[in-house]
Design a protein around this motif. Sequence first.
Motif, PDB file in Angstrom:
ATOM      1  N   SER A  22       0.846  -1.187   0.000  1.00  0.00           N
ATOM      2  CA  SER A  22       0.000   0.000   0.000  1.00  0.00           C
ATOM      3  C   SER A  22       0.888   1.246   0.000  1.00  0.00           C
ATOM      4  CB  SER A  22      -0.912  -0.001   1.222  1.00  0.00           C
ATOM      5  OG  SER A  22      -0.144  -0.005   2.405  1.00  0.00           O
ATOM      6  N   THR A 176      -5.931  -8.676  -1.621  1.00  0.00           N
ATOM      7  CA  THR A 176      -4.668  -8.802  -2.339  1.00  0.00           C
ATOM      8  C   THR A 176      -4.416  -7.582  -3.218  1.00  0.00           C
ATOM      9  OG1 THR A 176      -5.600  -9.932  -4.272  1.00  0.00           O
ATOM     10  CG2 THR A 176      -4.970 -11.302  -2.394  1.00  0.00           C
ATOM     11  N   SER A 177      -3.149  -7.279  -3.449  1.00  0.00           N
ATOM     12  CA  SER A 177      -2.791  -6.118  -4.260  1.00  0.00           C
ATOM     13  C   SER A 177      -2.863  -6.422  -5.760  1.00  0.00           C
ATOM     14  CB  SER A 177      -1.378  -5.653  -3.917  1.00  0.00           C
ATOM     15  OG  SER A 177      -0.421  -6.639  -4.294  1.00  0.00           O
ATOM     16  N   GLY A 178      -2.778  -7.705  -6.114  1.00  0.00           N
ATOM     17  CA  GLY A 178      -2.760  -8.075  -7.531  1.00  0.00           C
ATOM     18  C   GLY A 178      -1.470  -7.700  -8.228  1.00  0.00           C
ATOM     19  N   SER A 179      -0.406  -7.494  -7.454  1.00  0.00           N
ATOM     20  CA  SER A 179       0.862  -7.071  -8.044  1.00  0.00           C
ATOM     21  C   SER A 179       1.987  -8.070  -7.831  1.00  0.00           C
ATOM     22  CB  SER A 179       1.279  -5.711  -7.464  1.00  0.00           C
ATOM     23  OG  SER A 179       1.431  -5.784  -6.057  1.00  0.00           O
ATOM     24  N   ALA A 184      -0.916 -13.194  -8.505  1.00  0.00           N
ATOM     25  CA  ALA A 184      -1.711 -12.227  -9.258  1.00  0.00           C
ATOM     26  C   ALA A 184      -2.235 -12.810 -10.562  1.00  0.00           C
ATOM     27  CB  ALA A 184      -0.875 -10.976  -9.551  1.00  0.00           C
ATOM     28  N   GLU A 199     -13.468 -10.405  -6.713  1.00  0.00           N
ATOM     29  CA  GLU A 199     -12.477  -9.682  -5.919  1.00  0.00           C
ATOM     30  C   GLU A 199     -13.161  -9.045  -4.723  1.00  0.00           C
ATOM     31  OE1 GLU A 199      -8.809  -7.286  -7.044  1.00  0.00           O
ATOM     32  OE2 GLU A 199     -10.395  -5.781  -7.241  1.00  0.00           O
ATOM     33  N   ASN A 201     -12.025  -6.599  -1.685  1.00  0.00           N
ATOM     34  CA  ASN A 201     -10.853  -5.791  -1.371  1.00  0.00           C
ATOM     35  C   ASN A 201     -11.276  -4.437  -0.834  1.00  0.00           C
ATOM     36  OD1 ASN A 201      -8.087  -5.495  -1.209  1.00  0.00           O
ATOM     37  ND2 ASN A 201      -7.718  -5.672  -3.407  1.00  0.00           N
ATOM     38  N   SER A 205      -7.754  -3.844  -7.109  1.00  0.00           N
ATOM     39  CA  SER A 205      -6.365  -4.278  -7.203  1.00  0.00           C
ATOM     40  C   SER A 205      -5.812  -3.963  -8.587  1.00  0.00           C
ATOM     41  CB  SER A 205      -6.268  -5.782  -6.945  1.00  0.00           C
ATOM     42  OG  SER A 205      -6.829  -6.496  -8.050  1.00  0.00           O
ATOM     43  N   ASP A 206      -4.553  -4.314  -8.797  1.00  0.00           N
ATOM     44  CA  ASP A 206      -3.927  -4.094 -10.103  1.00  0.00           C
ATOM     45  C   ASP A 206      -4.557  -4.945 -11.201  1.00  0.00           C
ATOM     46  OD1 ASP A 206      -2.274  -2.374  -8.770  1.00  0.00           O
ATOM     47  OD2 ASP A 206      -0.436  -3.550  -9.028  1.00  0.00           O
TER      48      ASP A 206
END
Length: 232
Positions: A22, A176-179, A184, A199, A201, A205-206
């Motif tokens: 983040s 999750t950030s998806g990065s 991912a 998703e 979140n 995410s990315d």
Amino acid sequence: MKVFALTGAGVSAESGLGTFRSVDGLWSRFDPMRLATPEGFAADPAAVHEFYNLRRRNMAAAAPNAAHFALTELETRLEARGGELFLCTQNIDDLHERAGSRRVWHMHGEIARALCLHCGTRRDWREDLAVGLACPRCGRAGGLRPDVVWFGEVPYGMEEIEAALETADLFVAIGTSGSVYPAAGFVARAGDLGIPTMEVNLEPSDVAGLFGESLYGPATETVPALVARLLG
């Protein structure tokens, strides 16, 4: 129903454990190349141990939140109906287990475990690690490290993860950030298999555009709501 749930740092954030990617996450304040690579450990093992000792203490002081408990309920009630929850986490904390989840797949390892680079032994380890500590099995010092997957290393159990994803009826990514790959990429794989995806979140995410459905908000609110919906 077989649910594949991938969890990330957002699940544990409301328990007081910092996220990594983040805007104000840990990697904005610390250099991951120094603290989360085999090369960084070889260059300055004392600094790496100091960083992870603090993470381990923070985990011990934290408590599971409503999102962790909701996933435990999902596991229990799906099994009672002949279904299954495959809980795959990128988190290295033990909050899923402390909430009661019985089968948790830690693809990035566990901070409460140690790995000996000399003999390959992995064991539970909840105390601080230090350079001079000897491995209880082989007796050699200097080789103990946190049993976590660092940058440049292969996540644990990718064959088992792929097999579970292939048989899932629903893929859900939570917090999750998806990065971070390969995790991912799970949503794209699920899409290729024709598996519905969602998703859950705090914010997109990315890889948010690859999901068929989304639910945004704090994990302590969205995850219990999702579980209630899935259980009907």
